[in-house]
Each structure stands twice: as C-alpha cells, then as structure tokens.
Design an enzyme around this catalytic site. Structure first.
Site, PDB file in Angstrom:
ATOM      1  N   VAL A   1       0.846  -1.189   0.000  1.00 51.53           N
ATOM      2  CA  VAL A   1       0.000   0.000   0.000  1.00 51.53           C
ATOM      3  C   VAL A   1       0.888   1.248   0.000  1.00 51.53           C
ATOM      4  O   VAL A   1       1.779   1.373   0.820  1.00 51.53           O
ATOM      5  CB  VAL A   1      -0.892   0.040   1.247  1.00 51.53           C
TER       6      VAL A   1
ATOM      7  N   VAL B   1       0.897   5.726  -1.219  1.00 45.33           N
ATOM      8  CA  VAL B   1       0.319   6.919  -1.835  1.00 45.33           C
ATOM      9  C   VAL B   1       1.460   7.876  -2.141  1.00 45.33           C
ATOM     10  O   VAL B   1       2.396   8.002  -1.351  1.00 45.33           O
ATOM     11  CB  VAL B   1      -0.708   7.592  -0.890  1.00 45.33           C
TER      12      VAL B   1
ATOM     13  N   ARG C   1      -2.726  13.142   2.798  1.00 49.49           N
ATOM     14  CA  ARG C   1      -3.785  13.946   3.424  1.00 49.49           C
ATOM     15  C   ARG C   1      -4.838  14.423   2.428  1.00 49.49           C
ATOM     16  O   ARG C   1      -5.480  15.445   2.643  1.00 49.49           O
ATOM     17  CB  ARG C   1      -3.181  15.134   4.204  1.00 49.49           C
ATOM     18  N   ASN C   2      -5.017  13.672   1.354  1.00 58.26           N
ATOM     19  CA  ASN C   2      -6.125  13.919   0.433  1.00 58.26           C
ATOM     20  C   ASN C   2      -7.185  12.824   0.513  1.00 58.26           C
ATOM     21  O   ASN C   2      -8.099  12.786  -0.302  1.00 58.26           O
ATOM     22  CB  ASN C   2      -5.604  14.009  -1.003  1.00 58.26           C
ATOM     23  N   GLY C   3      -7.034  11.907   1.465  1.00 55.72           N
ATOM     24  CA  GLY C   3      -8.007  10.825   1.612  1.00 55.72           C
ATOM     25  C   GLY C   3      -7.815   9.696   0.618  1.00 55.72           C
ATOM     26  O   GLY C   3      -8.696   8.831   0.482  1.00 55.72           O
TER      27      GLY C   3
ATOM     28  N   GLY D   1      -5.684   7.190   0.725  1.00 59.60           N
ATOM     29  CA  GLY D   1      -5.554   5.910   1.411  1.00 59.60           C
ATOM     30  C   GLY D   1      -6.905   5.321   1.773  1.00 59.60           C
ATOM     31  O   GLY D   1      -7.144   4.126   1.592  1.00 59.60           O
TER      32      GLY D   1
ATOM     33  N   ASN E   1       3.979   3.053  13.487  1.00 56.41           N
ATOM     34  CA  ASN E   1       3.495   3.778  12.308  1.00 56.41           C
ATOM     35  C   ASN E   1       2.103   4.340  12.605  1.00 56.41           C
ATOM     36  O   ASN E   1       1.078   3.784  12.204  1.00 56.41           O
ATOM     37  CB  ASN E   1       3.458   2.836  11.105  1.00 56.41           C
TER      38      ASN E   1
ATOM     39  N   TYR F   1      -6.179   2.705   9.260  1.00 56.79           N
ATOM     40  CA  TYR F   1      -6.865   1.412   9.297  1.00 56.79           C
ATOM     41  C   TYR F   1      -7.902   1.343  10.405  1.00 56.79           C
ATOM     42  O   TYR F   1      -8.969   0.753  10.221  1.00 56.79           O
ATOM     43  CB  TYR F   1      -5.836   0.284   9.403  1.00 56.79           C
TER      44      TYR F   1
END
Length: 287
Positions: free
Chosen positions: A205, A207, A213-215, A217, A244, A251
C-alpha cells in the site's frame, strides 16, 4: 510492505546509492511500514511483499510539500493493463526506496527495481504465484492535467494512457486472497477448512508523498473491501509497523481492529520494526 519474486540474488551495481525506507517511517500505504533492507553486502535481495507505506521519513517530510487535489476526478479501480501495472510498480519503487540525489545512474536503478516488481506483479495477478489464490492490484488515478503543474517527477514516472486520456497513478495496493503472506504474522480468522478462500491481506500500500492527506488511502482501502466482498472474502487483514501512527489511524478509521502483534524475536530475525496484525470482518457467508 514487499513484492514477491522468485528470481535469484543478483549483483547490485551500487548499493550505496539506494536505501530502503525504514518501516517506522513508512506511512505511505503499506500499513506496511517496513520492507526488508534490499541491499546488503553488494547483493540485491529479491522483492517480497510489503506492508503499508502511509507516511514519509522525518527528513522527507521536511522537504516535501503536500498538495490538495480535486478528488472528484479520482478513479479507484482494479488494474488489468500492463501499462497500469508498470506505472504502479514505478510508484512503489518511488515510495519504498530512498535514492541519494547525487548517486550515479539513479534512473537506471529505478527502472531495474520497477522492472523486477512489474514482472512479479504480473505473475501474481495472473495467478501464477504459488500460495495465492487470487491477487488484484488496485490503483487510485488522477488525470495528468490535474497534476502536471506541480509534480513533473510523479507524472513522468507513473503515467499511463486509458481510453485516450493520460492519467497518473497516485496510490496503489495489492489485495491477496491467501492463508498467509511470506514472513508475516498469519491471521486467525476464519478457522477450519476453507480459510484460504475466505481470508485476504492488503500489501504494497502506498500513496504518492506529494498527495498525502487527500483521503487517497481511505479510498484505496474502501475499494479493496468492495473487491474482497465480491470474491467472497469474510476476513481482511493488514500488517502495520507498531510505531506507524498514521497508518494505524487510517486502518482503525477504516474499521480494522487489533488482533495480534509480531514476536520481538521474529522482528529482530527479519531486521525490521515489529508489526501489528489488524483485522476487519466483511459481510459474507460464514463457514
């Protein structure tokens, strides 16, 4: 979070030019926050399967500016074309490795690593990897026109064309239907016969660091749940480094809960930060 290739060790031209981002700095998206060190004693270890990479290292965070994008233009979907799988491989290399700015032949190193992941990813998605019933690469993409004004590097490395439109992969993950991932804690649900049909794991995973911070994930995880339900998965897992916090927050907000943590001896043996195993249940037919 690692990649899965069966190729033997090969000579690394310059191990000093590349380093793998430590797991505790990964917030990128492999809940994985850690991938094994791939360069050791001038030998290159084959890629494995990485956990989430949801954040950047402190050093990177001080120099990388995040940008707000129009998420109404975002498309999150399974990848089927080789162009998309290649672009996803390039984003993973970009996210999981640090390259010294003054190092020799960085572009060649990146292409070599991306090529290895590309071949391994094709193999997994095609169902040719033993131990995996099914694997899907899920990508988040934006139009090239939305990104070209602020990140030439991202656009050049992670671009592909679809239906006549140039788009850029800004986030990616793998959904793996299997009993366990190599060198990772094994989930306990469901039990009994048929668990390999009903259990799945997220891996690799990540980004793009410019677009945290743009959603993105959340969008990737949400789509992976939909695909997993279509497969009949009832229990979805993800591994995350114990320190982390950005990945854990992602999650937890996506309904994952703690199940077990990695024994300290195993983390020491694999030379990585300890990981947590997080679980979420999906609607579906139980055994």
């Amino acid at each position: 979070m690692a990649l899965l290739v069966s190729s033997p060790y090969v000579t690394c031209p310059s191990s000093s030019s590349i380093s793998h981002t430590p797991l505790n700095s990964n917030c990128s998206l492999s809940s994985f926050s850690f991938q094994r060190t791939l360069y050791s004693s001038r030998r290159l270890q084959p890629p494995l399967i990485v956990a989430s990479h949801l954040c950047t290292t402190t050093a990177t965070a001080t120099t990388t500016t995040t940008t707000t994008v129009d998420t109404s233009l975002l498309n999150v979907a399974e990848a089927f074309s080789e162009d998309q799988l290649w672009a996803a491989s390039c984003l993973r290399v970009r996210s999981f490795y640090n390259f010294a700015p003054t190092a020799y032949a960085i572009h060649d190193h990146k292409r070599d690593l991306a090529g290895r992941e590309f071949e391994a990813l094709k193999e997994r998605v095609a169902g040719k990897r033993e131990g995996f019933r099914r694997v899907s690469c899920i990508n988040a993409t934006l139009p090239l026109s939305e990104l070209s004004s602020f990140s030439d590097d991202l656009c050049a490395e992670c671009k592909f064309s679809e239906n006549g439109e140039d788009r850029v992969i800004v986030g990616t993950l793998d959904l793996n239907q299997c009993l366990r991932l190599p060198d990772e804690i094994t989930g306990m649900k469901p039990e009994g016969i048929g668990a390999d049909f009903l259990r799945a794991y997220l891996s690799n995973v990540c980004v793009a660091k410019e677009l945290h911070r743009n959603g993105l994930g959340y969008s990737l995880v949400a789509k992976s749940k939909i695909v997993a339900q279509d497969w009949g998965i009832t229990d979805l897992y993800v591994h995350v480094a114990i320190d982390n916090e950005p990945a854990k927050n992602l999650y937890m907000k996506s309904s994952f809960v703690y199940e077990i943590d990695e024994p300290a001896w195993q983390a020491r043996f694999l030379d990585r930060p300890r990981r947590l195993l997080l679980w979420t249940g999906l609607p579906g037919m139980q055994l």
